[in-house]
Scaffold this motif. Structure first.
Motif, mmCIF file in Angstrom:
data_model
loop_
_atom_site.group_PDB
_atom_site.id
_atom_site.type_symbol
_atom_site.label_atom_id
_atom_site.label_comp_id
_atom_site.label_asym_id
_atom_site.label_seq_id
_atom_site.Cartn_x
_atom_site.Cartn_y
_atom_site.Cartn_z
ATOM 1 N N LYS A 185 0.841 -1.198 0.000
ATOM 2 C CA LYS A 185 0.000 0.000 0.000
ATOM 3 C C LYS A 185 0.874 1.245 0.000
ATOM 4 O O LYS A 185 0.581 2.232 -0.686
ATOM 5 C CB LYS A 185 -0.919 -0.016 1.228
ATOM 6 C CG LYS A 185 -1.889 1.146 1.292
ATOM 7 C CD LYS A 185 -2.819 0.993 2.500
ATOM 8 C CE LYS A 185 -3.818 2.147 2.563
ATOM 9 N NZ LYS A 185 -4.734 1.992 3.735
ATOM 10 N N TYR A 186 1.948 1.202 0.776
ATOM 11 C CA TYR A 186 2.926 2.293 0.789
ATOM 12 C C TYR A 186 4.233 1.738 0.238
ATOM 13 O O TYR A 186 4.992 1.078 0.946
ATOM 14 C CB TYR A 186 3.115 2.826 2.213
ATOM 15 C CG TYR A 186 1.815 3.250 2.868
ATOM 16 C CD1 TYR A 186 1.165 4.417 2.475
ATOM 17 C CD2 TYR A 186 1.235 2.469 3.860
ATOM 18 C CE1 TYR A 186 -0.030 4.803 3.061
ATOM 19 C CE2 TYR A 186 0.041 2.847 4.453
ATOM 20 C CZ TYR A 186 -0.591 4.010 4.047
ATOM 21 O OH TYR A 186 -1.779 4.377 4.630
ATOM 22 N N SER A 187 4.452 1.956 -1.050
ATOM 23 C CA SER A 187 5.649 1.469 -1.729
ATOM 24 C C SER A 187 6.580 2.636 -2.039
ATOM 25 O O SER A 187 6.224 3.805 -1.874
ATOM 26 C CB SER A 187 5.272 0.735 -3.021
ATOM 27 O OG SER A 187 4.580 -0.466 -2.746
ATOM 28 N N GLY A 188 7.774 2.318 -2.503
ATOM 29 C CA GLY A 188 8.722 3.364 -2.861
ATOM 30 C C GLY A 188 10.119 2.811 -2.975
ATOM 31 O O GLY A 188 10.383 1.649 -2.649
ATOM 32 N N ASN A 203 2.173 -1.384 7.212
ATOM 33 C CA ASN A 203 1.968 -1.406 5.772
ATOM 34 C C ASN A 203 1.058 -2.583 5.431
ATOM 35 O O ASN A 203 0.738 -3.406 6.298
ATOM 36 C CB ASN A 203 3.312 -1.525 5.047
ATOM 37 C CG ASN A 203 3.325 -0.808 3.708
ATOM 38 O OD1 ASN A 203 2.289 -0.633 3.083
ATOM 39 N ND2 ASN A 203 4.509 -0.398 3.276
#
Length: 225
Positions: A185-188, A203
């Protein structure tokens, strides 16, 4: 320390099994883990050995100073165990750490630790850091309880969606780590994770799997509320 052993031929055979399960003396309902307890090399650490014995399991080795059990309970442990290694109460490692060393001495490449969490937060934290000892010994290791599955990773790791909703990442080392996350959901890319920050907490995997690439060791917590 004192070691008593019976059935050594059987013990050597089971040491070649694919996975080991250590049961420690914390909170644990073994009925939830019948799938991994079946056909495993079983190590009971102190009161965890009693939990195995009272649940009807044949224990390959029980280790500990057994200061948390009564004389009658210790007799149950001896009756259920192929080997009992009785440790001194005053020693430089915990009963669980000694059990981890015994797990490393087998050929099993995967180790599950049950009963490592509970009311003693100091014992829980110490148990989590033992995952690094197992990692350094080339073992894939997990601490499991009703709401959590914990492991340590480095480099590239793929996680698959499971019954655990949340995935939290906490660096092992004081200097933190740089991680790239894909499928969350929170990637980077090139995310700086530090012990003093909660950036890696809660996450979620959005598809069937997700990937972690990290420059140094990370604790991976898969959790439910």
């Amino acid at each position: 320390m004192m070691s008593l052993q019976k059935g050594s031929g059987i013990l050597k055979g089971k040491e070649c099994m694919s996975h080991t399960v250590i049961v420690a003396g914390g909170t644990c309902d073994l009925s939830e883990y019948e799938d991994i307890l079946k056909d495993a090399y079983l190590i009971g650490a102190d009161r965890g050995a009693l939990c195995l014995a009272e649940s009807g399991y044949d224990i390959d080795v029980s280790v500990g100073d057994f200061d948390s059990v009564t004389k009658e309970e210790l007799e149950k442990i001896y009756e259920a165990s192929k080997e009992v290694e009785k440790l001194y109460a005053e020693k430089d490692d915990t009963d669980l750490e000694h059990a981890v060393k015994r797990a490393i001495s087998t050929t099993a490449r995967t180790v599950y630790i049950l009963g490592a969490t509970g009311t003693r937060l100091d014992q829980t934290l110490s148990a989590i850091y033992l995952l690094k000892t197992l990692y350094d010994a080339g073992r894939e290791a997990y601490i499991c309880d009703k709401n959590n599955r914990i492991r340590i990773v480095k480099g590239h790791t793929r996680l698959y969606k499971s019954s655990y909703r949340y995935v939290s990442l906490i660096p092992y080392g004081d200097s933190g780590t740089v991680a790239s996350l894909r499928g969350f959901k929170y990637s980077g890319k090139h995310i700086a994770l530090e012990k003093s920050s909660s950036l890696g907490i809660s996450n979620e995997i959005v598809g069937e799997s997700a990937e972690i690439s990290c420059s140094d060791h990370l604790f991976v917590f898969e959790s439910n509320d």
